[in-house]
Motif scaffolding. Structure first.
Motif, PDB file in Angstrom:
ATOM      1  N   MET A   1       0.803  -1.181   0.008  1.00 37.95           N
ATOM      2  CA  MET A   1      -0.019  -0.014  -0.041  1.00 37.95           C
ATOM      3  C   MET A   1       0.718   1.190   0.038  1.00 37.95           C
ATOM      4  SD  MET A   1      -3.180   0.604   2.832  1.00 37.95           S
ATOM      5  CE  MET A   1      -4.283   1.989   2.611  1.00 37.95           C
ATOM      6  N   LEU A   2       0.761   2.201  -0.811  1.00 37.51           N
ATOM      7  CA  LEU A   2       1.528   3.293  -1.120  1.00 37.51           C
ATOM      8  C   LEU A   2       0.724   4.363  -0.728  1.00 37.51           C
ATOM      9  CD1 LEU A   2       3.196   2.305  -4.614  1.00 37.51           C
ATOM     10  CD2 LEU A   2       4.085   1.957  -2.168  1.00 37.51           C
ATOM     11  N   PHE A   3      -0.780   4.635  -0.539  1.00 34.78           N
ATOM     12  CA  PHE A   3      -1.352   5.627  -0.487  1.00 34.78           C
ATOM     13  C   PHE A   3      -2.855   5.651   0.098  1.00 34.78           C
ATOM     14  CE2 PHE A   3      -4.721   8.598  -2.126  1.00 34.78           C
ATOM     15  CZ  PHE A   3      -3.953   9.952  -1.899  1.00 34.78           C
ATOM     16  N   GLU A   4      -2.977   6.535   0.841  1.00 38.70           N
ATOM     17  CA  GLU A   4      -4.044   6.520   1.734  1.00 38.70           C
ATOM     18  C   GLU A   4      -4.678   7.868   2.098  1.00 38.70           C
ATOM     19  OE1 GLU A   4      -5.729   4.606   6.077  1.00 38.70           O
ATOM     20  OE2 GLU A   4      -3.881   4.184   5.560  1.00 38.70           O
ATOM     21  N   ILE A   5      -5.928   8.086   1.854  1.00 31.80           N
ATOM     22  CA  ILE A   5      -6.904   9.175   2.138  1.00 31.80           C
ATOM     23  C   ILE A   5      -8.059   9.288   2.978  1.00 31.80           C
ATOM     24  CG2 ILE A   5      -7.996   9.198  -0.120  1.00 31.80           C
ATOM     25  CD1 ILE A   5      -7.570  12.004  -0.533  1.00 31.80           C
ATOM     26  N   GLU A   6      -8.019   9.962   3.950  1.00 35.17           N
ATOM     27  CA  GLU A   6      -9.248  10.245   4.840  1.00 35.17           C
ATOM     28  C   GLU A   6      -9.905  11.722   4.793  1.00 35.17           C
ATOM     29  OE1 GLU A   6      -8.029  11.481   9.153  1.00 35.17           O
ATOM     30  OE2 GLU A   6      -7.657   9.482   8.565  1.00 35.17           O
ATOM     31  N   ALA A   7     -11.294  11.833   4.977  1.00 32.67           N
ATOM     32  CA  ALA A   7     -12.188  12.970   4.677  1.00 32.67           C
ATOM     33  C   ALA A   7     -12.797  13.103   5.826  1.00 32.67           C
ATOM     34  CB  ALA A   7     -12.708  13.097   3.503  1.00 32.67           C
ATOM     35  N   VAL A   8     -12.990  14.400   6.049  1.00 32.72           N
ATOM     36  CA  VAL A   8     -14.040  15.145   7.048  1.00 32.72           C
ATOM     37  C   VAL A   8     -15.056  16.012   6.014  1.00 32.72           C
ATOM     38  CG1 VAL A   8     -14.789  16.631   9.006  1.00 32.72           C
ATOM     39  CG2 VAL A   8     -12.782  15.267   8.848  1.00 32.72           C
ATOM     40  N   LEU A   9     -16.258  15.680   6.269  1.00 27.37           N
ATOM     41  CA  LEU A   9     -17.109  16.406   5.279  1.00 27.37           C
ATOM     42  C   LEU A   9     -18.305  16.988   5.755  1.00 27.37           C
ATOM     43  CD1 LEU A   9     -19.407  14.207   2.833  1.00 27.37           C
ATOM     44  CD2 LEU A   9     -17.511  13.255   3.858  1.00 27.37           C
ATOM     45  N   VAL A  10     -18.775  17.999   5.239  1.00 31.49           N
ATOM     46  CA  VAL A  10     -20.150  18.855   5.787  1.00 31.49           C
ATOM     47  C   VAL A  10     -21.535  17.923   5.049  1.00 31.49           C
ATOM     48  CG1 VAL A  10     -21.589  20.763   5.769  1.00 31.49           C
ATOM     49  CG2 VAL A  10     -19.210  20.869   5.909  1.00 31.49           C
ATOM     50  N   LEU A  11     -22.392  17.257   5.864  1.00 33.43           N
ATOM     51  CA  LEU A  11     -23.538  16.675   5.303  1.00 33.43           C
ATOM     52  C   LEU A  11     -24.546  17.554   4.986  1.00 33.43           C
ATOM     53  CD1 LEU A  11     -23.587  13.492   7.586  1.00 33.43           C
ATOM     54  CD2 LEU A  11     -22.704  13.724   5.185  1.00 33.43           C
ATOM     55  N   PRO A  12     -25.366  17.345   4.009  1.00 29.52           N
ATOM     56  CA  PRO A  12     -26.615  18.013   3.671  1.00 29.52           C
ATOM     57  C   PRO A  12     -27.363  18.029   5.027  1.00 29.52           C
ATOM     58  CG  PRO A  12     -26.375  16.219   2.123  1.00 29.52           C
ATOM     59  CD  PRO A  12     -25.477  16.156   2.951  1.00 29.52           C
ATOM     60  N   ASP A  13     -28.476  19.193   5.166  1.00 32.16           N
ATOM     61  CA  ASP A  13     -29.285  19.161   6.095  1.00 32.16           C
ATOM     62  C   ASP A  13     -30.264  17.750   6.263  1.00 32.16           C
ATOM     63  OD1 ASP A  13     -28.369  21.494   7.040  1.00 32.16           O
ATOM     64  OD2 ASP A  13     -30.039  22.565   5.939  1.00 32.16           O
ATOM     65  N   ALA A  14     -30.523  17.399   7.472  1.00 28.21           N
ATOM     66  CA  ALA A  14     -31.267  16.063   7.568  1.00 28.21           C
ATOM     67  C   ALA A  14     -32.831  16.227   7.133  1.00 28.21           C
ATOM     68  CB  ALA A  14     -31.014  15.645   8.844  1.00 28.21           C
TER      69      ALA A  14
END
Length: 142
Positions: A129-142
């Motif tokens: 494994m040479l690469f890994e990416i994680e994210a934090v995102l804003v979700l649409p209103d429920a």
């Protein structure tokens, strides 16, 4: 100040006095709107659904970004709602940074990119494994 406020209420900022990070695929600051719902997407590697992992760095980046987009869609989000990325790269180099930047534009389009931290590492969870990416995102209103 260079800023972009998207439909998600997420504002990406590049304050005066800091260099332009756009060529390296990120913004300096991501400001979430008050009361935002957020999702945390675990690190996605370059393995396919059946567990295959290419030995090619670009192919791993492309697959990891595709995997990230699948996870984002699974929680009702879209890539333009990403506030923060963390990227782990084995044997980091400016050439690998360029590949990441190119593949990020391919996957997310030309709009300003989220805040991002790239961390060079000696190895990742799986052999090869040479690469890994994680994210934090804003979700649409429920």
């Amino acid at each position: 100040m260079n800023s972009l406020a998207g439909r998600s209420g997420l504002t990406l900022l590049n304050p005066p006095g800091l260099y332009d990070p756009a060529p390296n695929g990120y913004s300096h600051v991501a400001l979430l709107p008050p009361g935002a719902r957020i999702a945390f997407i675990a690190g996605q590697g370059g393995e396919t659904a059946d567990g295959r992992l290419s030995t090619d760095f670009r192919e791993q980046v492309r697959q990891a970004l595709a995997n990230l987009c699948i996870a984002i869609e699974a929680v009702g989000g879209t890539p333009d709602r990403i506030a923060k990325l963390a990227v782990l790269v084995v044997d980091h180099s400016e050439a690998r940074l360029q590949v990441f930047g190119e593949e990020l534009v391919r996957a997310l389009g030309a709009q300003p990119k989220p805040a991002c931290t790239l961390i060079p590492v000696p190895l990742l969870a799986l052999d090869g494994m040479l690469f890994e990416i994680e994210a934090v995102l804003v979700l649409p209103d429920a």
